[in-house]
Scaffold this motif. Structure first.
Motif, PDB file in Angstrom:
ATOM      1  N   MET A   1     -44.831 -29.235  13.469  1.00  0.00           N
ATOM      2  CA  MET A   1     -44.104 -28.107  13.998  1.00  0.00           C
ATOM      3  C   MET A   1     -44.918 -27.509  15.143  1.00  0.00           C
ATOM      4  SD  MET A   1     -42.934 -24.582  12.134  1.00  0.00           S
ATOM      5  CE  MET A   1     -41.615 -25.417  11.315  1.00  0.00           C
ATOM      6  N   LYS A   2     -44.337 -27.493  16.307  1.00  0.00           N
ATOM      7  CA  LYS A   2     -45.013 -26.949  17.479  1.00  0.00           C
ATOM      8  C   LYS A   2     -45.001 -25.422  17.382  1.00  0.00           C
ATOM      9  CE  LYS A   2     -45.350 -27.421  22.423  1.00  0.00           C
ATOM     10  NZ  LYS A   2     -44.738 -27.855  23.647  1.00  0.00           N
ATOM     11  N   THR A   3     -46.210 -24.832  17.346  1.00  0.00           N
ATOM     12  CA  THR A   3     -46.348 -23.403  17.074  1.00  0.00           C
ATOM     13  C   THR A   3     -47.154 -22.713  18.167  1.00  0.00           C
ATOM     14  OG1 THR A   3     -46.309 -23.850  14.705  1.00  0.00           O
ATOM     15  CG2 THR A   3     -47.156 -21.713  15.384  1.00  0.00           C
ATOM     16  N   LEU A   4     -46.623 -21.587  18.624  1.00  0.00           N
ATOM     17  CA  LEU A   4     -47.324 -20.721  19.565  1.00  0.00           C
ATOM     18  C   LEU A   4     -47.866 -19.525  18.799  1.00  0.00           C
ATOM     19  CD1 LEU A   4     -48.118 -19.704  22.419  1.00  0.00           C
ATOM     20  CD2 LEU A   4     -45.860 -18.600  22.496  1.00  0.00           C
ATOM     21  N   ILE A   5     -49.145 -19.264  18.954  1.00  0.00           N
ATOM     22  CA  ILE A   5     -49.752 -18.045  18.424  1.00  0.00           C
ATOM     23  C   ILE A   5     -50.132 -17.223  19.647  1.00  0.00           C
ATOM     24  CG2 ILE A   5     -51.634 -17.055  17.071  1.00  0.00           C
ATOM     25  CD1 ILE A   5     -51.734 -19.925  15.698  1.00  0.00           C
ATOM     26  N   ALA A   6     -49.379 -16.155  19.869  1.00  0.00           N
ATOM     27  CA  ALA A   6     -49.591 -15.280  21.023  1.00  0.00           C
ATOM     28  C   ALA A   6     -50.108 -13.956  20.509  1.00  0.00           C
ATOM     29  CB  ALA A   6     -48.287 -15.095  21.791  1.00  0.00           C
ATOM     30  N   TYR A   7     -51.216 -13.496  21.062  1.00  0.00           N
ATOM     31  CA  TYR A   7     -51.828 -12.280  20.541  1.00  0.00           C
ATOM     32  C   TYR A   7     -52.130 -11.287  21.656  1.00  0.00           C
ATOM     33  CZ  TYR A   7     -56.118 -14.038  22.515  1.00  0.00           C
ATOM     34  OH  TYR A   7     -57.055 -14.484  23.404  1.00  0.00           O
ATOM     35  N   GLN A  27     -50.424 -28.329  14.912  1.00  0.00           N
ATOM     36  CA  GLN A  27     -49.843 -28.416  16.253  1.00  0.00           C
ATOM     37  C   GLN A  27     -49.732 -27.023  16.877  1.00  0.00           C
ATOM     38  OE1 GLN A  27     -46.256 -30.669  15.097  1.00  0.00           O
ATOM     39  NE2 GLN A  27     -47.003 -32.242  16.503  1.00  0.00           N
ATOM     40  N   GLY A  28     -50.701 -26.185  16.591  1.00  0.00           N
ATOM     41  CA  GLY A  28     -50.669 -24.826  17.099  1.00  0.00           C
ATOM     42  C   GLY A  28     -51.421 -24.661  18.396  1.00  0.00           C
ATOM     43  N   GLU A  29     -51.010 -23.667  19.130  1.00  0.00           N
ATOM     44  CA  GLU A  29     -51.658 -23.303  20.384  1.00  0.00           C
ATOM     45  C   GLU A  29     -51.815 -21.786  20.375  1.00  0.00           C
ATOM     46  OE1 GLU A  29     -50.455 -23.273  25.125  1.00  0.00           O
ATOM     47  OE2 GLU A  29     -49.361 -24.565  23.753  1.00  0.00           O
ATOM     48  N   ILE A  30     -52.997 -21.293  20.734  1.00  0.00           N
ATOM     49  CA  ILE A  30     -53.232 -19.850  20.756  1.00  0.00           C
ATOM     50  C   ILE A  30     -53.420 -19.395  22.200  1.00  0.00           C
ATOM     51  CG2 ILE A  30     -55.705 -20.101  20.336  1.00  0.00           C
ATOM     52  CD1 ILE A  30     -55.484 -17.448  18.681  1.00  0.00           C
ATOM     53  N   VAL A  31     -52.721 -18.306  22.543  1.00  0.00           N
ATOM     54  CA  VAL A  31     -52.709 -17.822  23.919  1.00  0.00           C
ATOM     55  C   VAL A  31     -52.641 -16.299  23.910  1.00  0.00           C
ATOM     56  CG1 VAL A  31     -51.440 -17.903  26.109  1.00  0.00           C
ATOM     57  CG2 VAL A  31     -51.409 -19.889  24.613  1.00  0.00           C
ATOM     58  N   ASP A  32     -53.365 -15.665  24.832  1.00  0.00           N
ATOM     59  CA  ASP A  32     -53.204 -14.230  25.039  1.00  0.00           C
ATOM     60  C   ASP A  32     -51.766 -13.992  25.496  1.00  0.00           C
ATOM     61  OD1 ASP A  32     -53.122 -11.721  26.805  1.00  0.00           O
ATOM     62  OD2 ASP A  32     -55.131 -11.571  25.935  1.00  0.00           O
ATOM     63  N   TYR A  42     -41.282 -23.849  21.674  1.00  0.00           N
ATOM     64  CA  TYR A  42     -41.951 -23.829  20.370  1.00  0.00           C
ATOM     65  C   TYR A  42     -40.945 -23.704  19.233  1.00  0.00           C
ATOM     66  CZ  TYR A  42     -46.043 -23.149  23.249  1.00  0.00           C
ATOM     67  OH  TYR A  42     -47.029 -23.315  24.189  1.00  0.00           O
ATOM     68  N   ASP A  43     -41.284 -24.360  18.112  1.00  0.00           N
ATOM     69  CA  ASP A  43     -40.464 -24.265  16.907  1.00  0.00           C
ATOM     70  C   ASP A  43     -40.709 -22.951  16.173  1.00  0.00           C
ATOM     71  OD1 ASP A  43     -39.494 -27.006  17.181  1.00  0.00           O
ATOM     72  OD2 ASP A  43     -41.529 -27.589  16.600  1.00  0.00           O
ATOM     73  N   LEU A  44     -41.918 -22.435  16.302  1.00  0.00           N
ATOM     74  CA  LEU A  44     -42.309 -21.192  15.640  1.00  0.00           C
ATOM     75  C   LEU A  44     -43.166 -20.379  16.601  1.00  0.00           C
ATOM     76  CD1 LEU A  44     -42.597 -19.398  13.044  1.00  0.00           C
ATOM     77  CD2 LEU A  44     -44.620 -20.785  12.487  1.00  0.00           C
ATOM     78  N   VAL A  45     -42.868 -19.095  16.690  1.00  0.00           N
ATOM     79  CA  VAL A  45     -43.673 -18.185  17.507  1.00  0.00           C
ATOM     80  C   VAL A  45     -44.329 -17.185  16.559  1.00  0.00           C
ATOM     81  CG1 VAL A  45     -43.675 -16.462  19.351  1.00  0.00           C
ATOM     82  CG2 VAL A  45     -42.119 -18.432  19.486  1.00  0.00           C
ATOM     83  N   VAL A  46     -45.660 -17.148  16.588  1.00  0.00           N
ATOM     84  CA  VAL A  46     -46.432 -16.208  15.778  1.00  0.00           C
ATOM     85  C   VAL A  46     -47.038 -15.186  16.737  1.00  0.00           C
ATOM     86  CG1 VAL A  46     -48.354 -15.918  14.173  1.00  0.00           C
ATOM     87  CG2 VAL A  46     -46.981 -18.028  14.108  1.00  0.00           C
ATOM     88  N   VAL A  47     -46.768 -13.926  16.475  1.00  0.00           N
ATOM     89  CA  VAL A  47     -47.234 -12.861  17.357  1.00  0.00           C
ATOM     90  C   VAL A  47     -48.301 -12.036  16.641  1.00  0.00           C
ATOM     91  CG1 VAL A  47     -46.576 -10.802  18.673  1.00  0.00           C
ATOM     92  CG2 VAL A  47     -44.995 -12.749  18.524  1.00  0.00           C
ATOM     93  N   GLY A  48     -49.417 -11.815  17.333  1.00  0.00           N
ATOM     94  CA  GLY A  48     -50.480 -10.963  16.827  1.00  0.00           C
ATOM     95  C   GLY A  48     -50.574  -9.702  17.668  1.00  0.00           C
ATOM     96  N   THR A  49     -50.704  -8.569  17.001  1.00  0.00           N
ATOM     97  CA  THR A  49     -50.765  -7.284  17.697  1.00  0.00           C
ATOM     98  C   THR A  49     -51.731  -6.350  16.994  1.00  0.00           C
ATOM     99  OG1 THR A  49     -49.435  -5.407  18.510  1.00  0.00           O
ATOM    100  CG2 THR A  49     -48.784  -6.358  16.411  1.00  0.00           C
ATOM    101  N   ASP A  65     -40.001  -8.189  22.910  1.00  0.00           N
ATOM    102  CA  ASP A  65     -38.669  -7.928  23.460  1.00  0.00           C
ATOM    103  C   ASP A  65     -38.086  -9.153  24.167  1.00  0.00           C
ATOM    104  OD1 ASP A  65     -36.549  -5.983  23.810  1.00  0.00           O
ATOM    105  OD2 ASP A  65     -37.092  -5.967  25.943  1.00  0.00           O
ATOM    106  N   THR A  66     -38.924 -10.126  24.523  1.00  0.00           N
ATOM    107  CA  THR A  66     -38.437 -11.336  25.207  1.00  0.00           C
ATOM    108  C   THR A  66     -38.058 -12.449  24.239  1.00  0.00           C
ATOM    109  OG1 THR A  66     -40.615 -12.413  25.423  1.00  0.00           O
ATOM    110  CG2 THR A  66     -39.996 -10.828  27.156  1.00  0.00           C
ATOM    111  N   ILE A  67     -38.332 -12.251  22.957  1.00  0.00           N
ATOM    112  CA  ILE A  67     -38.096 -13.311  21.968  1.00  0.00           C
ATOM    113  C   ILE A  67     -36.743 -13.068  21.299  1.00  0.00           C
ATOM    114  CG2 ILE A  67     -38.962 -14.462  19.901  1.00  0.00           C
ATOM    115  CD1 ILE A  67     -41.745 -13.279  20.624  1.00  0.00           C
ATOM    116  N   GLU A  68     -35.845 -14.041  21.422  1.00  0.00           N
ATOM    117  CA  GLU A  68     -34.516 -13.910  20.822  1.00  0.00           C
ATOM    118  C   GLU A  68     -34.126 -15.181  20.092  1.00  0.00           C
ATOM    119  OE1 GLU A  68     -31.146 -12.115  22.867  1.00  0.00           O
ATOM    120  OE2 GLU A  68     -32.522 -11.508  24.459  1.00  0.00           O
ATOM    121  N   GLY A  69     -33.570 -14.985  18.888  1.00  0.00           N
ATOM    122  CA  GLY A  69     -33.018 -16.104  18.137  1.00  0.00           C
ATOM    123  C   GLY A  69     -34.025 -17.172  17.745  1.00  0.00           C
ATOM    124  N   LYS A  70     -35.273 -16.766  17.532  1.00  0.00           N
ATOM    125  CA  LYS A  70     -36.332 -17.723  17.197  1.00  0.00           C
ATOM    126  C   LYS A  70     -36.800 -17.530  15.758  1.00  0.00           C
ATOM    127  CE  LYS A  70     -38.361 -20.084  19.705  1.00  0.00           C
ATOM    128  NZ  LYS A  70     -38.168 -21.500  20.011  1.00  0.00           N
TER     129      LYS A  70
END
Length: 168
Positions: A1-7, A27-32, A42-49, A65-70
């Motif tokens: 599963m292609k995963t974005l971890i955005a923090y 299959q994760g990728e971490i990005v500011d 991405y199949d999954l978006v993980v948000v860190g705040t 606010d930019t993430i819809e229907g995910k």
């Protein structure tokens, strides 16, 4: 599963938790958050705040606010105790940010994090009757928060997201 971890991280706490979360995703990728160009890949978006005034910080709010229907998950750090009413209220607020955009929340994690020293300095100068001025209870919480996130928090974050991934 292609995963974005955005923090989004002000003091480094949330970034460190994000790095622990990444261990759960082969299959994760971490990005500011500032460097994210597209979430649709991405199949999954993980948000860190980090928590600011009871919800995600401004940078994370704009991103969410930019993430819809995910399919989404999230994690956050806060200066309050993780089992506090404030933490529960933060979960409710952040859940709503995602569900209002038609996203499916598949999991969440939160832990205490050290408070920005500049914020503590500001609060330390507040008048005694101000709701955020230092008192014995608040000083204890600030001291407790200064020890987080720690290795136990990182392990808990990784384990939580390993379970989330296994359930998908």
């Amino acid at each position: 599963m292609k995963t974005l971890i955005a923090y989004s991280s002000k003091t480094g706490n949330t970034r460190k938790v994000g790095e622990a979360v990444l261990k759960a995703f082969p299959q994760g990728e971490i990005v500011d958050i500032s460097d994210v160009t597209a979430v649709n890949d991405y199949d999954l978006v993980v948000v860190g705040t980090w928590i600011d005034k009871g919800t995600a910080d401004t940078k994370a709010l704009r991103f969410i606010d930019t993430i819809e229907g995910k399919r989404v998950a999230y994690f956050f750090t806060l200066g309050a105790y993780p089992d506090s009413k404030h933490a529960e209220d933060c979960i409710t607020a952040i859940d709503k940010l995602f569900t209002d955009k038609g996203n499916e929340i598949v999991g969440r994690f939160h832990c205490q994090g050290a408070i920005d020293p500049k914020l503590i300095a500001w609060m330390s100068e507040l008048p005694e009757k101000h709701p955020h001025s230092p008192n014995p209870e608040r000083l204890k919480r600030w001291e407790d928060a200064s020890k987080h996130p720690n290795e136990e928090d990182f392990d808990n974050a990784c384990n939580t997201f390993t379970e989330i991934l296994a359930g998908l």
